[in-house]
Motif scaffolding. Structure first.
Motif, mmCIF file in Angstrom:
data_model
loop_
_atom_site.group_PDB
_atom_site.id
_atom_site.type_symbol
_atom_site.label_atom_id
_atom_site.label_comp_id
_atom_site.label_asym_id
_atom_site.label_seq_id
_atom_site.Cartn_x
_atom_site.Cartn_y
_atom_site.Cartn_z
ATOM 1 N N SER A 117 -22.628 -4.723 -42.519
ATOM 2 C CA SER A 117 -20.664 -4.227 -42.730
ATOM 3 C C SER A 117 -20.337 -3.007 -43.229
ATOM 4 C CB SER A 117 -20.024 -5.306 -43.727
ATOM 5 O OG SER A 117 -21.209 -4.943 -45.185
ATOM 6 N N PHE A 118 -19.440 -2.690 -42.680
ATOM 7 C CA PHE A 118 -19.248 -1.138 -43.275
ATOM 8 C C PHE A 118 -18.797 -1.414 -44.774
ATOM 9 C CE2 PHE A 118 -15.932 2.081 -44.370
ATOM 10 C CZ PHE A 118 -16.116 3.022 -43.816
ATOM 11 N N GLY A 119 -18.808 -2.100 -45.576
ATOM 12 C CA GLY A 119 -18.513 -2.180 -46.949
ATOM 13 C C GLY A 119 -19.926 -1.783 -47.439
ATOM 14 N N LEU A 120 -20.671 -2.931 -47.206
ATOM 15 C CA LEU A 120 -22.099 -2.924 -47.808
ATOM 16 C C LEU A 120 -22.022 -1.471 -47.847
ATOM 17 C CD1 LEU A 120 -23.820 -4.653 -48.905
ATOM 18 C CD2 LEU A 120 -25.210 -4.818 -47.437
ATOM 19 N N LEU A 121 -21.673 -0.436 -46.214
ATOM 20 C CA LEU A 121 -22.234 1.217 -46.303
ATOM 21 C C LEU A 121 -21.856 2.057 -47.065
ATOM 22 C CD1 LEU A 121 -23.838 1.654 -44.000
ATOM 23 C CD2 LEU A 121 -21.979 2.391 -42.899
ATOM 24 N N ILE A 122 -20.741 1.751 -47.795
ATOM 25 C CA ILE A 122 -20.311 2.290 -48.683
ATOM 26 C C ILE A 122 -20.922 2.106 -49.180
ATOM 27 C CG2 ILE A 122 -18.176 2.490 -49.785
ATOM 28 C CD1 ILE A 122 -16.509 2.276 -46.829
ATOM 29 N N ALA A 123 -21.292 1.208 -50.517
ATOM 30 C CA ALA A 123 -21.993 0.924 -51.739
ATOM 31 C C ALA A 123 -23.489 1.252 -51.469
ATOM 32 C CB ALA A 123 -22.409 -0.863 -51.345
ATOM 33 N N ALA A 124 -23.655 1.687 -50.311
ATOM 34 C CA ALA A 124 -25.056 2.539 -50.204
ATOM 35 C C ALA A 124 -24.522 3.488 -50.874
ATOM 36 C CB ALA A 124 -25.448 2.426 -48.317
ATOM 37 N N ARG A 125 -23.661 4.607 -50.183
ATOM 38 C CA ARG A 125 -23.359 5.538 -50.165
ATOM 39 C C ARG A 125 -23.299 5.797 -51.758
ATOM 40 N NH1 ARG A 125 -24.263 9.902 -47.044
ATOM 41 N NH2 ARG A 125 -21.827 10.396 -48.288
#
Length: 475
Positions: A117-125
Motif C-alpha cells: 500500500s502507499f501508506g506503508l511505502l511512506i512508512a518505509a521512507r
C-alpha cells in the motif's frame, strides 16, 4: 632498544593494537570506506525518488500532491533525526549509532520493496530517514577524533572526500534511480538499500573503533529538549508544506513548542542544543542559514526540473536521469578541484552567483527545447552543487564546538532538509496539477530569489575569509 624499553613497546602495542594505516595527513584510511558509504545512504535515497514519483503515483493511483509525501516523509524524519542522533554520537561514540542506523536502512529497504500500500511505502521512507541519520554525524565525529589524534587541525582531504561523495551521489541519484526503474521497476529503488546496508554493517563492524561512552551520559541527555524540538520542527514544516486556514493549530503548536524549547534549553544543565552558545557563535548561525538557502534552490531544481522533463518534455524516467548525469559529473569535478583548498568564502560566492545563473537559465526551457539546452542547464546547476555544500561543511567543521561536532553536523543536515522541504512545498505550489512549463518558470523565479539572498548573506561575512585558513596556519 634495551629490555625495559622493548617490554614497554610491546605492552603499548597490545593496548593500542597495530599502527593505524594513514594517509598524508595521518588519517586512518580504514575509516574512509564505512564513513563514505554510510554517509551517502541519505542523499542517494533522497535523490533517487525524484524519478520515481510519476511511476509510483501511477501504481497506486496517487496524484502529485500525495506522492510528494514520499519526499517530505524522509525529510521530516531526517530533519529531526540528524541532530538527535548526532547528540547520541557525541555521547556514546560513533560505532554503536552507525551500526544501528545502517541496520534500520536495510529493514526500510525490505519494507519498501514489499509494500502493498502507499501508506506503508511512506512508512518505509520514514524508516529510511531515521536510519540514514546516523552515518554523517558519525563520520564528522570520526574526522574530528582523527584530527585530534594526529594533531592536524585541517583535515581538508577527508572533508573533501565526504563532500564530493555526498554531493555527487545526491545528483547522480536520479540517474541511478532511472536505471533501476528501467531494470526492475520502482521497487528496486527500495530493495537496493538491503545490500548497501549489509555492506555498511560489515565495514562498520570490522573497522570502526570501539569507544567508551562519556561519563554521566545517562544524566546528560536532554529528553525534554529533544521532544520540544521535534514538535517545533514537525508542526512548522507540516504547515509550510500545505498552508491552510484549516490547519491554524499547527503554527500555534509550533509557537508554543518553540517558546518551551527556548526556555528549556537556556535552563538545562546539559541542553540538547546550547542556544546560549549558539547565539554567541554568529558565524555558525550564518552557515546554517546559508545551508537552508542553498539547498532550497538545489532541491527545487532537482525535483522540479526532473518532474518537468518527464511530464512536460515527455522524457522517460531513465532518459530524464541521463539528462541530469552531466550535472553530477560537473559537481564531482568542481568539488574535486576545489576541495583541497581550505578557503570557504570564494566557494560560497561563486556557488551563489552560478546558482543564480542556473535558475535564470530555466526561464529559457520549453517543451520544445533541444536536449543540448536541457543538458547545459543541468551542467550550470552542477557548479553550485559542488561548491555550496563543501563550503558550508568546511565552515561548520571550524566553527562548531569540537566536543559537539556530531550534533552540530547533524543540525547542518537538518537545515539542509529544511531547504529540501521548502523546495518540496514550492514544487507543490507551482505544479498544482502537474509540471507545466509555466510552473517551471515561476519556480525558477522563486529559486532565483533564494539564490540572491544566499549571495547577500555571504558577501558581507568577512569571518569566512578566516575560516579554514587560520586552522592551516595553526597546524
Amino acid at each position: 632498544m634495551n629490555g625495559p624499553s622493548l617490554l614497554l613497546a610491546r605492552l603499548r602495542s597490545r593496548r593500542h593494537g597495530p599502527p593505524k594505516p594513514a594517509d598524508d595527513d595521518g588519517f586512518n584510511r580504514r575509516l574512509l570506506a564505512p564513513m563514505v558509504l554510510g554517509s551517502v545512504l541519505n542523499p542517494i535515497n533522497s535523490s533517487m525518488i525524484a524519478v520515481a514519483l510519476v511511476p509510483v503515483g501511477t501504481a497506486f493511483g496517487a496524484p502529485p500532491a500525495e506522492t510528494a509525501w514520499l519526499v517530505t516523509a524522509l525529510y521530516l524524519a531526517t530533519a529531526v533525526g540528524q541532530p538527535v542522533i548526532g547528540r547520541l554520537v557525541d555521547t556514546f561514540g560513533p560505532r554503536r549509532l552507525y551500526l544501528a542506523g545502517t541496520a534500520v536502512v536495510g529493514l526500510a529497504g525490505l519494507v519498501g520493496a514489499l509494500a502493498p500500500s502507499f501508506g506503508l511505502l511512506i512508512a518505509a521512507r520514514v524508516l529510511l530517514g531515521i536510519g540514514t541519520s546516523a552515518a554523517y554525524p558519525a563520520a564528522m565525529h570520526l574526522t574530528r577524533s582523527e584530527a585530534e589524534r594526529t594533531g592536524r587541525s585541517d583535515p581538508s582531504g577527508v572533508l573533501t572526500v565526504l563532500a564530493v561523495a555526498n554531493q555527487s551521489i545526491a545528483v547522480v541519484g536520479p540517474t541511478l534511480g532511472g536505471l533501476l526503474i528501467g531494470i526492475g521497476g520502482w521497487r528496486t529503488m527500495f530493495a537496493v538499500n538491503v545490500p548497501l546496508s549489509l555492506a555498511c554493517l560489515a565495514l562498520g563492524a570490522a573497522r570502526l573503533p570501539v569507544t567508551a561512552p562519556r561519563r554521566g551520559s545517562g544524566e546528560r541527555f536532554d529528553h525534554a529538549g529533544i521532544a520540544l524540538f521535534a514538535v517545533l520542527l514537525l508542526t512548522s514544516m507540516l504547515f509550510v508544506m500545505k498552508p491552510s486556514a484549516a490547519l491554524w493549530y499547527l503554527p500555534v503548536l509550533a509557537l508554543l513548542a518553540g517558546v518551551g524549547f527556548a526556555v528549556r534549553e537556556t535552563r538545562a544543565r546539559s541542553p540538547f542544543i546550547d542556544l546560549r552558545a549558539l547565539a554567541r557563535n554568529r558565524p555558525l548561525i550564518a552557515t546554517y542559514l546559508r545551508q537552508v538557502l542553498g539547498y532550497t534552490a538545489s532541491y527545487a531544481f532537482l525535483y522540479g526540473y526532473t518532474q518537468w522533463l518527464e511530464e512536460a518534455r515527455g522524457l522517460s524516467a531513465a532518459s530524464a536521469g541521463l539528462v541530469l548525469l552531466p550535472l553530477s559529473l560537473t559537481a564531482l569535478a568542481v568539488s574535486g578541484a576545489t576541495g583541497r583548498s581550505p578557503a570557504v568564502r570564494g566557494k560560497l560566492l561563486v556557488g551563489a552567483v552560478v546558482q543564480m545563473a542556473a535558475c535564470a537559465a530555466l526561464l529559457l526551457a520549453g517543451s520544445a527545447s533541444p536536449l543540448v539546452l536541457l543538458v547545459a542547464v543541468g551542467v550550470s546547476a552542477g557548479v553550485p552543487q559542488g561548491l555550496i555544500g563543501l563550503g558550508n561543511q568546511t565552515a561548520l567543521y571550524h566553527q562548531a564546538d569540537p566536543a559537539a561536532i556530531a550534533s552540530a553536523a547533524g543540525l547542518l543536515r537538518t537545515f539542509m532538509y529544511l531547504g529540501a522541504m521548502a523546495a518540496s512545498a514550492a514544487n507543490a505550489a507551482f505544479f498544482p496539477r502537474g509540471a507545466t512549463t509555466g510552473g517551471l518558470h515561476r519556480l525558477a523565479l522563486f529559486m532565483l530569489g533564494g539564490s540572491a539572498l544566499l549571495l547577500l548573506l555571504t558577501l558581507p561575512d568577512r569571518s569566512l575569509g578566516r575560516t579554514g585558513t587560520a586552522a592551516v596556519e595553526r597546524s
